[in-house]
Design a protein around this motif. Sequence first.
Motif, PDB file in Angstrom:
ATOM      1  N   LYS A 118       0.703  -1.335   0.043  1.00  0.00           N
ATOM      2  CA  LYS A 118      -0.029  -0.031   0.108  1.00  0.00           C
ATOM      3  C   LYS A 118       0.904   1.319  -0.175  1.00  0.00           C
ATOM      4  O   LYS A 118       1.995   1.352   0.662  1.00  0.00           O
ATOM      5  CB  LYS A 118      -0.799  -0.079   1.139  1.00  0.00           C
ATOM      6  CG  LYS A 118      -1.937  -0.984   1.442  1.00  0.00           C
ATOM      7  CD  LYS A 118      -2.704  -0.877   2.738  1.00  0.00           C
ATOM      8  CE  LYS A 118      -3.326  -2.210   3.115  1.00  0.00           C
ATOM      9  NZ  LYS A 118      -4.117  -2.069   4.474  1.00  0.00           N
ATOM     10  N   GLU A 142      -5.545   7.468   3.545  1.00  0.00           N
ATOM     11  CA  GLU A 142      -6.226   7.232   2.089  1.00  0.00           C
ATOM     12  C   GLU A 142      -5.066   6.432   1.198  1.00  0.00           C
ATOM     13  O   GLU A 142      -3.934   7.205   1.220  1.00  0.00           O
ATOM     14  CB  GLU A 142      -6.545   8.387   1.583  1.00  0.00           C
ATOM     15  CG  GLU A 142      -7.270   8.300   0.156  1.00  0.00           C
ATOM     16  CD  GLU A 142      -7.586   9.562  -0.436  1.00  0.00           C
ATOM     17  OE1 GLU A 142      -7.856   9.684  -1.576  1.00  0.00           O
ATOM     18  OE2 GLU A 142      -7.872  10.605   0.365  1.00  0.00           O
ATOM     19  N   TRP A 143      -5.430   5.588   0.448  1.00  0.00           N
ATOM     20  CA  TRP A 143      -4.178   4.975  -0.136  1.00  0.00           C
ATOM     21  C   TRP A 143      -4.574   5.248  -1.618  1.00  0.00           C
ATOM     22  O   TRP A 143      -5.290   5.433  -2.293  1.00  0.00           O
ATOM     23  CB  TRP A 143      -4.513   3.253   0.005  1.00  0.00           C
ATOM     24  CG  TRP A 143      -4.444   2.888   1.349  1.00  0.00           C
ATOM     25  CD1 TRP A 143      -5.354   2.856   2.164  1.00  0.00           C
ATOM     26  CD2 TRP A 143      -3.128   2.998   2.239  1.00  0.00           C
ATOM     27  NE1 TRP A 143      -5.123   2.440   3.712  1.00  0.00           N
ATOM     28  CE2 TRP A 143      -3.647   2.160   3.349  1.00  0.00           C
ATOM     29  CE3 TRP A 143      -1.924   2.824   1.909  1.00  0.00           C
ATOM     30  CZ2 TRP A 143      -2.750   2.319   4.523  1.00  0.00           C
ATOM     31  CZ3 TRP A 143      -0.856   2.757   3.016  1.00  0.00           C
ATOM     32  CH2 TRP A 143      -1.363   2.302   4.193  1.00  0.00           C
ATOM     33  N   ASN A 145      -4.740   4.440  -5.706  1.00  0.00           N
ATOM     34  CA  ASN A 145      -5.507   3.583  -6.153  1.00  0.00           C
ATOM     35  C   ASN A 145      -6.785   3.105  -5.634  1.00  0.00           C
ATOM     36  O   ASN A 145      -7.156   1.933  -5.807  1.00  0.00           O
ATOM     37  CB  ASN A 145      -4.823   2.649  -7.007  1.00  0.00           C
ATOM     38  CG  ASN A 145      -3.613   3.418  -8.084  1.00  0.00           C
ATOM     39  OD1 ASN A 145      -3.936   4.261  -8.709  1.00  0.00           O
ATOM     40  ND2 ASN A 145      -2.689   2.533  -8.117  1.00  0.00           N
ATOM     41  N   SER A 146      -7.159   3.832  -4.729  1.00  0.00           N
ATOM     42  CA  SER A 146      -8.364   3.362  -3.752  1.00  0.00           C
ATOM     43  C   SER A 146      -9.340   4.521  -3.623  1.00  0.00           C
ATOM     44  O   SER A 146      -8.936   5.850  -3.674  1.00  0.00           O
ATOM     45  CB  SER A 146      -8.181   2.458  -2.605  1.00  0.00           C
ATOM     46  OG  SER A 146      -7.352   3.500  -1.700  1.00  0.00           O
ATOM     47  N   ASP A 150     -12.256   3.881   1.248  1.00  0.00           N
ATOM     48  CA  ASP A 150     -11.610   2.802   1.405  1.00  0.00           C
ATOM     49  C   ASP A 150     -10.432   3.115   2.255  1.00  0.00           C
ATOM     50  O   ASP A 150      -9.597   2.164   2.650  1.00  0.00           O
ATOM     51  CB  ASP A 150     -11.279   2.206   0.158  1.00  0.00           C
ATOM     52  CG  ASP A 150     -12.381   1.532  -0.647  1.00  0.00           C
ATOM     53  OD1 ASP A 150     -13.383   1.121  -0.109  1.00  0.00           O
ATOM     54  OD2 ASP A 150     -12.499   1.560  -1.940  1.00  0.00           O
TER      55      ASP A 150
END
Length: 186
Positions: A118, A142-143, A145-146, A150
Amino acid sequence: MGGHSGVQVTRKRLSSLIYWKGLTTDVKKWIREYVVCQRFPDRAWSVISMDFIEGLPSSNKKNSILVVVDHLTKYGHFLPLSHPYTATDVANEYLKHVGLAPTQDQLPLVDDQSVLPKEPVHILDRRMVKRGNHAVTEVLVEWVNSFPEDATWEPLPVLSITLVVFVGDNSVLMSSRLRVLVCGNI
C-alpha cells in the motif's frame, strides 16, 4: 522444436528425433537453466507471445485471429484478420489495438504473500485507541488507487516504520519515493 512444455514432453519430442545416454538429465538441466524460461518480465507488455488461428469460417469478412498474450499479466488480445494478410497488416492491427494497451514503466514489488504494497496518499484523521495497557495513535490513511471511503485506520508506529518518515507539521515524506503528503485537518 519451438518452446517446451516441461521435462517429459521435451524429452519425448527430442527422443523421437534423436537419443543419447543421459538425455533426461540433460533436458532437466537445460530447462532448469534456460534463460528464456527463467526470465520473469518486470513490466506488463514487455514480453509477449503472438500466434495465429487460421482456417476459421468467415465472419464479417474475417477468417483468422491474431492472438497476442502478455507473459506477465496473461492478458490477451484477439484480433480478427482476413487471410491473406501481410506483415504490414499484422503490424497495423498490433499497433492499433495492443500498442495502445496500458503499460507500466515498472511494476510494484509484491510481498512474500504476493500482496501489493500500500502507498499512502493522505492522512485524513488521527485518534487514540487502547491496546492492552497502552494508548496507541492510529491514523486514517487514504491509499493510492483506492476510493476515499476505503481509507483504513493504521497504527502510527507501524506506519511510520514500514512506509513513511514524518517530517514536520501535517506532512509526511515517503522514504522510498520522496513524495510529500499533506495531512488533512488533523
